[in-house]
Design a protein around this motif. Structure first.
Motif, mmCIF file in Angstrom:
data_model
loop_
_atom_site.group_PDB
_atom_site.id
_atom_site.type_symbol
_atom_site.label_atom_id
_atom_site.label_comp_id
_atom_site.label_asym_id
_atom_site.label_seq_id
_atom_site.Cartn_x
_atom_site.Cartn_y
_atom_site.Cartn_z
ATOM 1 N N GLY A 103 30.349 41.856 111.450
ATOM 2 C CA GLY A 103 29.992 40.945 112.536
ATOM 3 C C GLY A 103 29.045 39.853 112.093
ATOM 4 N N ILE A 104 28.877 39.700 110.778
ATOM 5 C CA ILE A 104 27.937 38.715 110.232
ATOM 6 C C ILE A 104 28.705 37.623 109.499
ATOM 7 C CG2 ILE A 104 26.025 38.344 108.625
ATOM 8 C CD1 ILE A 104 25.234 41.271 109.089
ATOM 9 N N LYS A 105 28.392 36.372 109.805
ATOM 10 C CA LYS A 105 29.004 35.242 109.119
ATOM 11 C C LYS A 105 28.218 34.927 107.849
ATOM 12 C CE LYS A 105 30.702 33.107 113.394
ATOM 13 N NZ LYS A 105 30.654 31.908 114.267
ATOM 14 N N LEU A 106 28.923 34.705 106.759
ATOM 15 C CA LEU A 106 28.286 34.329 105.506
ATOM 16 C C LEU A 106 27.925 32.844 105.562
ATOM 17 C CD1 LEU A 106 30.568 36.197 102.931
ATOM 18 C CD2 LEU A 106 28.368 36.918 103.873
ATOM 19 N N MET A 107 26.639 32.558 105.441
ATOM 20 C CA MET A 107 26.135 31.190 105.554
ATOM 21 C C MET A 107 25.939 30.619 104.156
ATOM 22 S SD MET A 107 26.205 31.154 108.785
ATOM 23 C CE MET A 107 25.452 29.581 109.191
ATOM 24 N N SER B 234 18.149 40.958 105.659
ATOM 25 C CA SER B 234 18.879 39.757 105.237
ATOM 26 C C SER B 234 19.194 39.854 103.750
ATOM 27 C CB SER B 234 18.083 38.479 105.553
ATOM 28 O OG SER B 234 16.770 38.535 105.022
ATOM 29 N N LEU B 235 20.352 39.318 103.394
ATOM 30 C CA LEU B 235 20.891 39.480 102.047
ATOM 31 C C LEU B 235 21.446 38.161 101.551
ATOM 32 C CD1 LEU B 235 22.050 41.208 99.636
ATOM 33 C CD2 LEU B 235 24.071 41.586 101.097
ATOM 34 N N CYS B 236 21.163 37.829 100.287
ATOM 35 C CA CYS B 236 21.755 36.652 99.659
ATOM 36 C C CYS B 236 22.283 37.039 98.283
ATOM 37 C CB CYS B 236 20.723 35.529 99.515
ATOM 38 S SG CYS B 236 21.436 34.006 98.846
ATOM 39 N N CYS B 237 23.556 36.765 98.041
ATOM 40 C CA CYS B 237 24.149 37.015 96.733
ATOM 41 C C CYS B 237 25.419 36.180 96.595
ATOM 42 C CB CYS B 237 24.436 38.495 96.515
ATOM 43 S SG CYS B 237 25.585 39.258 97.662
ATOM 44 N N LEU C 20 21.116 45.081 109.000
ATOM 45 C CA LEU C 20 21.468 43.797 108.383
ATOM 46 C C LEU C 20 21.852 42.792 109.468
ATOM 47 C CD1 LEU C 20 21.760 42.545 105.542
ATOM 48 C CD2 LEU C 20 24.181 43.196 105.622
ATOM 49 N N LYS C 21 21.130 41.689 109.511
ATOM 50 C CA LYS C 21 21.341 40.696 110.573
ATOM 51 C C LYS C 21 21.851 39.351 110.066
ATOM 52 C CE LYS C 21 19.595 43.674 113.449
ATOM 53 N NZ LYS C 21 20.516 44.472 114.292
ATOM 54 N N TYR C 22 21.629 39.067 108.769
ATOM 55 C CA TYR C 22 21.922 37.727 108.282
ATOM 56 C C TYR C 22 22.304 37.794 106.814
ATOM 57 C CZ TYR C 22 21.528 32.659 109.021
ATOM 58 O OH TYR C 22 21.789 31.327 109.208
ATOM 59 N N CYS C 23 23.341 37.047 106.418
ATOM 60 C CA CYS C 23 23.797 37.033 105.035
ATOM 61 C C CYS C 23 24.072 35.601 104.581
ATOM 62 C CB CYS C 23 25.076 37.865 104.868
ATOM 63 S SG CYS C 23 24.863 39.636 105.133
ATOM 64 N N THR C 24 23.656 35.299 103.377
ATOM 65 C CA THR C 24 23.862 33.975 102.811
ATOM 66 C C THR C 24 24.498 34.101 101.434
ATOM 67 O OG1 THR C 24 21.569 34.038 102.045
ATOM 68 C CG2 THR C 24 22.013 32.834 104.071
ATOM 69 N N THR D 6 14.068 26.896 102.555
ATOM 70 C CA THR D 6 15.101 27.845 102.137
ATOM 71 C C THR D 6 15.051 29.112 102.968
ATOM 72 O OG1 THR D 6 14.987 26.989 99.868
ATOM 73 C CG2 THR D 6 15.994 29.164 100.184
ATOM 74 N N ALA D 7 13.877 29.682 103.088
ATOM 75 C CA ALA D 7 13.741 30.959 103.792
ATOM 76 C C ALA D 7 13.814 30.814 105.305
ATOM 77 C CB ALA D 7 12.421 31.629 103.406
ATOM 78 N N LYS D 8 13.168 29.790 105.825
ATOM 79 C CA LYS D 8 13.045 29.668 107.279
ATOM 80 C C LYS D 8 14.343 29.201 107.925
ATOM 81 C CE LYS D 8 9.797 28.027 110.774
ATOM 82 N NZ LYS D 8 8.514 27.319 111.027
ATOM 83 N N TYR D 9 15.038 28.249 107.282
ATOM 84 C CA TYR D 9 16.198 27.643 107.919
ATOM 85 C C TYR D 9 17.534 28.100 107.345
ATOM 86 C CZ TYR D 9 12.471 24.468 109.362
ATOM 87 O OH TYR D 9 11.307 23.939 109.855
ATOM 88 N N TRP D 10 17.524 28.683 106.138
ATOM 89 C CA TRP D 10 18.788 29.143 105.554
ATOM 90 C C TRP D 10 18.871 30.662 105.540
ATOM 91 C CZ3 TRP D 10 20.004 29.552 99.704
ATOM 92 C CH2 TRP D 10 21.333 29.959 99.537
ATOM 93 N N HIS D 11 17.865 31.325 104.953
ATOM 94 C CA HIS D 11 17.874 32.790 104.918
ATOM 95 C C HIS D 11 17.490 33.412 106.259
ATOM 96 C CE1 HIS D 11 17.232 32.788 100.253
ATOM 97 N NE2 HIS D 11 18.494 32.606 100.591
ATOM 98 N N ASP D 12 16.973 32.607 107.173
ATOM 99 C CA ASP D 12 16.605 33.086 108.512
ATOM 100 C C ASP D 12 15.584 34.219 108.439
ATOM 101 O OD1 ASP D 12 16.930 32.680 111.287
ATOM 102 O OD2 ASP D 12 18.168 34.481 111.436
#
Length: 348
Positions: free
Chosen positions: A335-339, A288-291, A312-316, A225-231
């Motif tokens: 400039g961040i894509k929601l993954m 990094s942010l997930c919500c 902020l570099k990564y958002c899920t 989850t953290a390594k490949y999705w949340h980066d």
């Protein structure tokens, strides 16, 4: 940086650096609290592990050394109250930092944690206590959830111990007072990867919620989850906005992030305000942010450009379907894509 996660996974990358195959490796006596948190504490005790704050302006920073120290003391405190390997313990702690002490302590004892939301009512508690033979409850003093536990108690014969955080209540032991008194030395309890570690009550399809029990391998599964999705990396400050009563909390506020030796950020709030979250992202330099998508939609109703989100570099996102307008507007603003990700309480 230990690159500790590499002890638990074999990975194959293609020429573009993308993972094309991986295999998780789990020692027979794997225990996340000992083999990840304590291992980092032994090598880098001063590395920041948990950054906690609340709307009142209180702030606490806990290193990996701190988490080992406080989880050992909490384990000894719980043991003194009769909690042992295999016992079921319901934990209702919202986003209080004591949740991290408690879950790690229960893992260390080999007891089974049942995280639960503060929105439960008497009948919910009665059902869960009797279905799981719950022995103890660790509960916040905020709101009326402790009152709901007390009202349920006559119908819950297995509950022997009640421990409260942030408050005083007749019949309840005070978490912080008793934890501070406890011994800080804890001998490792032998646990096996296939033994039960955590139980969630999932809404399922019909009728009462169903028990979803997971073994110690559940923690290892969320390295992915953290390594490949949340980066997440060892330099990350990661914020997952989830109450600890929900499965998403340990997916984004504990297991994978600490496998990656990162810092978990926790905002202990009751009511969501988009402007507060944007200010938090700016002030604490969240990387990094997930919500859920709805929260991104509310944030986009604010003047996002007025906040410095350069860290902020990564958002899920998870929890609901993503509207293309939200995706496009957030990308335009940051400039961040929601993954997007999809997971189930019942799954690994």
């Amino acid at each position: 940086m230990l690159d500790l996660n590499k002890n638990f996974v074999d990975e194959v990358y293609d020429e573009n650096g993308h993972v094309v195959d991986y295999t998780l490796k789990c020692p027979e006596n794997f225990n996340f609290a000992y083999d990840v948190v304590d291992a980092i504490a032994a090598a880098e005790p001063d590395k920041r592990a948990l950054l906690w704050c609340n709307p009142a302006g209180e702030e606490r920073i806990f290193t990996y050394g701190d988490l080992k120290y406080y989880s050992d003391k909490t384990a000894n405190m719980l043991r003194e109250k009769g909690i042992k390997k295999g016992d079921m313990v319901m934990v209702i702690l919202k986003r209080h930092y004591q949740f991290w002490f408690t879950i790690l302590a229960l893992h260390k004892l080999g007891a089974v944690i049942i995280p639960a939301t503060f929105m439960l009512q008497k009948h919910d508690i009665v059902y869960r206590a009797n279905a799981a033979t719950i022995k103890a409850v660790v509960c916040t003093g905020d709101g009326d959830i402790a009152e709901q536990v007390d009202e349920a108690l006559p119908e819950c014969p297995s509950i022997e111990t009640r421990i409260i955080v942030n408050g005083k209540r007749d019949g309840w032991d005070d978490f912080m007072t008793d934890m501070e008194k406890a011994d800080s030395h804890l001998e490792r309890v032998d646990t096996k990867y296939y033994e039960p570690m955590i139980v969630y009550f999932s809404s399922g399809t019909t009728g009462n919620p169903k028990m979803a029990m997971h073994a110690h391998t559940y923690a290892l599964a969320h390295l992915t989850t953290a390594k490949y999705w949340h980066d997440v990396t060892a330099d990350s400050v990661h914020l997952t906005i989830a109450d600890t009563g929900w499965g998403k909390a340990v997916w984004g506020k504990l297991y994978g992030e600490m496998f990656m030796e990162s810092c978990v950020f926790v905002y202990d709030y009751d009511k969501f305000h988009a402007s507060e979250i944007l200010s938090i992202l700016e002030k604490y330099k969240i990387t990094s942010l997930c919500c859920p998508p709805t929260m991104f939609r509310f944030m986009l109703q604010e003047d996002v450009s007025s906040y410095d989100l350069s860290s902020l570099k990564y958002c899920t996102i998870a929890g609901e379907a993503l509207n293309p307008d939200v995706f496009n507007k957030w990308y335009e603003e940051t400039g961040i894509k929601l993954m997007e990700g999809f997971g189930q309480t019942e799954g690994a």
